[in-house]
Design an enzyme around this catalytic site. Structure first.
Site, PDB file in Angstrom:
ATOM      1  N   ARG A   1       0.825  -1.228   0.000  1.00  0.00           N
ATOM      2  CA  ARG A   1       0.000   0.000   0.000  1.00  0.00           C
ATOM      3  C   ARG A   1       0.849   1.265   0.000  1.00  0.00           C
ATOM      4  O   ARG A   1       0.527   2.254   0.648  1.00  0.00           O
ATOM      5  CB  ARG A   1      -0.956   0.038   1.204  1.00  0.00           C
ATOM      6  CG  ARG A   1      -1.935  -1.076   1.301  1.00  0.00           C
ATOM      7  CD  ARG A   1      -2.919  -1.148   0.122  1.00  0.00           C
ATOM      8  NE  ARG A   1      -3.529  -2.442   0.135  1.00  0.00           N
ATOM      9  CZ  ARG A   1      -3.000  -3.505  -0.518  1.00  0.00           C
ATOM     10  NH1 ARG A   1      -1.927  -3.391  -1.249  1.00  0.00           N
ATOM     11  NH2 ARG A   1      -3.580  -4.675  -0.447  1.00  0.00           N
TER      12      ARG A   1
ATOM     13  N   SER B   1     -11.461  -0.762   3.129  1.00  0.00           N
ATOM     14  CA  SER B   1     -10.648  -0.937   4.342  1.00  0.00           C
ATOM     15  C   SER B   1     -10.174   0.427   4.829  1.00  0.00           C
ATOM     16  O   SER B   1      -9.568   1.173   4.065  1.00  0.00           O
ATOM     17  CB  SER B   1      -9.409  -1.783   4.034  1.00  0.00           C
ATOM     18  OG  SER B   1      -9.806  -3.019   3.503  1.00  0.00           O
TER      19      SER B   1
ATOM     20  N   GLU C   1      -5.423   3.626   5.948  1.00  0.00           N
ATOM     21  CA  GLU C   1      -5.124   3.405   4.530  1.00  0.00           C
ATOM     22  C   GLU C   1      -5.761   4.547   3.726  1.00  0.00           C
ATOM     23  O   GLU C   1      -5.226   5.011   2.728  1.00  0.00           O
ATOM     24  CB  GLU C   1      -5.708   2.051   4.099  1.00  0.00           C
ATOM     25  CG  GLU C   1      -5.508   1.763   2.635  1.00  0.00           C
ATOM     26  CD  GLU C   1      -6.140   0.449   2.178  1.00  0.00           C
ATOM     27  OE1 GLU C   1      -5.918  -0.589   2.825  1.00  0.00           O
ATOM     28  OE2 GLU C   1      -6.859   0.485   1.168  1.00  0.00           O
TER      29      GLU C   1
HETATM   30  C1  LIG Z   1     -15.790  -0.641  -1.234  1.00  0.00           C
HETATM   31  C2  LIG Z   1     -14.318  -0.385  -1.438  1.00  0.00           C
HETATM   32  C3  LIG Z   1     -13.452  -1.452  -1.546  1.00  0.00           C
HETATM   33  C4  LIG Z   1     -12.072  -1.251  -1.741  1.00  0.00           C
HETATM   34  N1  LIG Z   1     -11.249  -2.334  -1.843  1.00  0.00           N
HETATM   35  C5  LIG Z   1      -9.936  -2.165  -2.027  1.00  0.00           C
HETATM   36  C6  LIG Z   1      -9.045  -3.293  -2.155  1.00  0.00           C
HETATM   37  O1  LIG Z   1      -9.481  -4.435  -2.129  1.00  0.00           O
HETATM   38  N2  LIG Z   1      -7.724  -3.051  -2.326  1.00  0.00           N
HETATM   39  C7  LIG Z   1      -7.206  -1.792  -2.383  1.00  0.00           C
HETATM   40  O2  LIG Z   1      -5.986  -1.652  -2.544  1.00  0.00           O
HETATM   41  N3  LIG Z   1      -8.023  -0.709  -2.271  1.00  0.00           N
HETATM   42  C8  LIG Z   1      -9.361  -0.856  -2.091  1.00  0.00           C
HETATM   43  N4  LIG Z   1     -10.178   0.232  -1.962  1.00  0.00           N
HETATM   44  C9  LIG Z   1      -9.583   1.575  -2.021  1.00  0.00           C
HETATM   45  C10 LIG Z   1      -9.687   2.219  -3.408  1.00  0.00           C
HETATM   46  O3  LIG Z   1     -10.565   1.507  -4.224  1.00  0.00           O
HETATM   47  C11 LIG Z   1      -8.336   2.297  -4.118  1.00  0.00           C
HETATM   48  O4  LIG Z   1      -7.398   2.953  -3.317  1.00  0.00           O
HETATM   49  C12 LIG Z   1      -8.435   3.012  -5.466  1.00  0.00           C
HETATM   50  O5  LIG Z   1      -7.239   2.854  -6.174  1.00  0.00           O
HETATM   51  C13 LIG Z   1      -8.728   4.498  -5.328  1.00  0.00           C
HETATM   52  O6  LIG Z   1      -9.051   4.986  -6.609  1.00  0.00           O
HETATM   53  P1  LIG Z   1      -9.705   6.412  -6.797  1.00  0.00           P
HETATM   54  O7  LIG Z   1      -9.709   6.722  -8.245  1.00  0.00           O
HETATM   55  O8  LIG Z   1     -11.031   6.456  -6.138  1.00  0.00           O
HETATM   56  O9  LIG Z   1      -8.691   7.360  -6.018  1.00  0.00           O
HETATM   57  P2  LIG Z   1      -9.016   8.573  -5.063  1.00  0.00           P
HETATM   58  O10 LIG Z   1      -9.705   8.083  -3.837  1.00  0.00           O
HETATM   59  O11 LIG Z   1      -9.690   9.645  -5.831  1.00  0.00           O
HETATM   60  O12 LIG Z   1      -7.547   9.038  -4.669  1.00  0.00           O
HETATM   61  C14 LIG Z   1      -6.761   8.230  -3.820  1.00  0.00           C
HETATM   62  C15 LIG Z   1      -5.350   8.817  -3.729  1.00  0.00           C
HETATM   63  O13 LIG Z   1      -4.715   8.713  -4.994  1.00  0.00           O
HETATM   64  C16 LIG Z   1      -4.340  10.007  -5.484  1.00  0.00           C
HETATM   65  N5  LIG Z   1      -4.601   9.985  -6.930  1.00  0.00           N
HETATM   66  C17 LIG Z   1      -5.722   9.544  -7.560  1.00  0.00           C
HETATM   67  N6  LIG Z   1      -5.548   9.616  -8.886  1.00  0.00           N
HETATM   68  C18 LIG Z   1      -4.312  10.119  -9.112  1.00  0.00           C
HETATM   69  C19 LIG Z   1      -3.549  10.420 -10.283  1.00  0.00           C
HETATM   70  N7  LIG Z   1      -4.035  10.232 -11.508  1.00  0.00           N
HETATM   71  N8  LIG Z   1      -2.304  10.927 -10.109  1.00  0.00           N
HETATM   72  C20 LIG Z   1      -1.790  11.145  -8.883  1.00  0.00           C
HETATM   73  N9  LIG Z   1      -2.466  10.869  -7.736  1.00  0.00           N
HETATM   74  C21 LIG Z   1      -3.710  10.363  -7.852  1.00  0.00           C
HETATM   75  C22 LIG Z   1      -5.222  10.984  -4.739  1.00  0.00           C
HETATM   76  O14 LIG Z   1      -4.634  12.257  -4.662  1.00  0.00           O
HETATM   77  C23 LIG Z   1      -5.335  10.310  -3.383  1.00  0.00           C
HETATM   78  O15 LIG Z   1      -4.160  10.570  -2.652  1.00  0.00           O
HETATM   79  C24 LIG Z   1     -11.568   0.065  -1.793  1.00  0.00           C
HETATM   80  C25 LIG Z   1     -12.441   1.152  -1.698  1.00  0.00           C
HETATM   81  C26 LIG Z   1     -13.806   0.932  -1.526  1.00  0.00           C
HETATM   82  C27 LIG Z   1     -14.741   2.101  -1.447  1.00  0.00           C
END
Ligand SMILES: Cc1cc2nc3c(=O)[nH]c(=O)nc-3n(C[C@H](O)[C@H](O)[C@H](O)COP(=O)(O)OP(=O)(O)OC[C@H]3O[C@@H](n4cnc5c(N)ncnc54)[C@H](O)[C@@H]3O)c2cc1C
Length: 355
Positions: free
Chosen positions: A177, A253, A350
């Protein structure tokens, strides 16, 4: 460019809480990025890139800088002109297919497409919400796989150099992570990611839940399983454990699994003999945050006002309408303190705090 002001961020996050962004713009092409970074620098504002907002907790006061909503779309198959030497080397292997996906693509649509093409590599990461661009940020992982296993290169805008850069898997400094994108927060804006997927392979069903799932079906030979079958299994297992993020406020998580020394793990075992631990390659032990939360805080289904932990999974924080970021911080701080008091282990979030 259309840079809007005072835009509420709650609807852009799956926790559905948090105040406004002082400035807000969507990036639909790479040239938007440089322009928006220049705007932020000129106005001395911090930058925050968001994808689907599934892993952020926005403060009730909001964010006083510029939020860039990543909406660059597109997917290219096989080695591309922008692919670097390491990606090209992978492409030389006839069994490997290089897929370059833009940062604004929806992660699970990429996974769905890859398994429908019969490609190996992404299936264990099925049904993780969010965008492709966010996948390398925390090196998303689930069911025994991490995105870093298949990422060869990341294309990003380097806000220090004011230029696009190509980072190899090694440059990304991936770990559990974690990545350079978190270590050097705010420096890189990811615009696309290259994945090396396999035309032929062997699925990975070593993770306990997956192994048990296929055992129940009498299918224990991984060679007989396809990526599509693994994707279907992962989706079914996930739905039993996770709330529907389109209905509940959640970010999945909430805490990371702590990685502690073997000695410290033994001292926890002395107090809690049933504490599960998973050896890491460096000799340390990863312990289950869900187990700590459930065993010590009885966290499954625990609610305090509009904030609580999901009834089927102690690690998954959920919010009801009316929840505030302050209430989430309050609730999670109490859990952290209780576990630290009992075990000396301090849980780390996380989910990323945005303020
Ligand atoms: C129901 C649920 C289940 C999940 N299960 C998992 C799992 O099994 N495993 C896991 O690892 N995660 C899990 N997550 C967490 C999440 O899905 C991941 O972290 C995902 O990659 C976040 O994507 P996002 O586009 O929503 O990012 P955001 O939430 O919009 O951003 C997350 C972070 O990434 C940065 N960021 C986003 N896009 C960019 C970019 N293009 N360039 C630079 N920085 C950027 C943001 O600034 C922020 O710091 C889960 C979340 C939910 C709601």
């Amino acid at each position: 460019m259309d840079i809007r002001e005072n835009i509420p961020l709650a609807p852009y996050t799956t926790l559905k809480i948090g105040g406004p962004a002082r400035f807000f713009a969507s990036a639909t092409k790479e040239s938007d990025i440089a322009e928006l970074v220049r705007f932020a620098k000129k106005n001395r504002r911090r930058l925050l890139v968001i994808g689907e907002g599934t892993n952020i907790l926005v403060a009730d006061v909001g964010f006083s800088g510029l939020v860039i909503k990543m909406e660059i779309k597109g997917r290219r198959v096989s080695a591309s002109a922008s692919a670097s030497a390491s990606a090209s080397a992978s492409a030389a292997d006839p069994e490997t297919v290089l897929v370059e996906a833009s940062a604004g693509e929806i992660w699970d649509e990429l996974v769905d497409w890859s398994v429908s093409e019969g490609l190996y590599g992404l299936e264990n990461l099925s049904a993780i919400p969010g965008t492709v661009g966010a996948a390398p940020i925390q090196n998303i992982g689930a069911y025994g796989a991490d995105a870093s296993n298949v990422i060869t290169n990341v294309r990003a805008f380097d806000t220090s150099k004011m230029a696009f850069v190509d980072l190899s898997n090694e440059d990304c400094r991936f770990s559990y992570r974690d990545s350079i994108f978190k270590q050097k927060k705010g420096r890189y804006i990811v615009t696309s990611v290259i994945f090396a997927l396999k035309k032929r392979g062997r699925v990975n069903i070593e993770y306990r839940d997956l192994k048990e799932y296929f055992k129940r079906l009498g299918k224990t030979d991984p060679v007989a399983l396809t990526p599509k079958m693994v994707r279907e299994a992962v989706i079914e297992i996930r739905w039993g454990k996770l709330p529907d993020w389109k209905k509940w406020g959640t970010a999945g998580s909430f805490f990371k699994n702590p990685i502690i020394s073997a000695k410290r793990y033994e001292s926890i075992k002395a107090k809690y003999p049933d504490a599960p631990g998973f050896p890491e390659p460096d000799g340390r032990v990863k312990i289950s945050a869900a187990w700590l939360l459930d065993r010590i805080c009885k966290a499954k289904g625990l609610m305090e006002g509009n904030v609580g932990m999901y009834e089927n999974q102690a690690l998954v924080l959920v919010t009801k309408p009316g929840a505030t970021a302050a209430a989430v911080v309050d609730f999670t701080t109490k859990l952290i303190e209780q576990i630290e008091h009992e075990t000396t282990v301090k849980l780390e979030a996380e989910v990323e705090w945005v303020n």
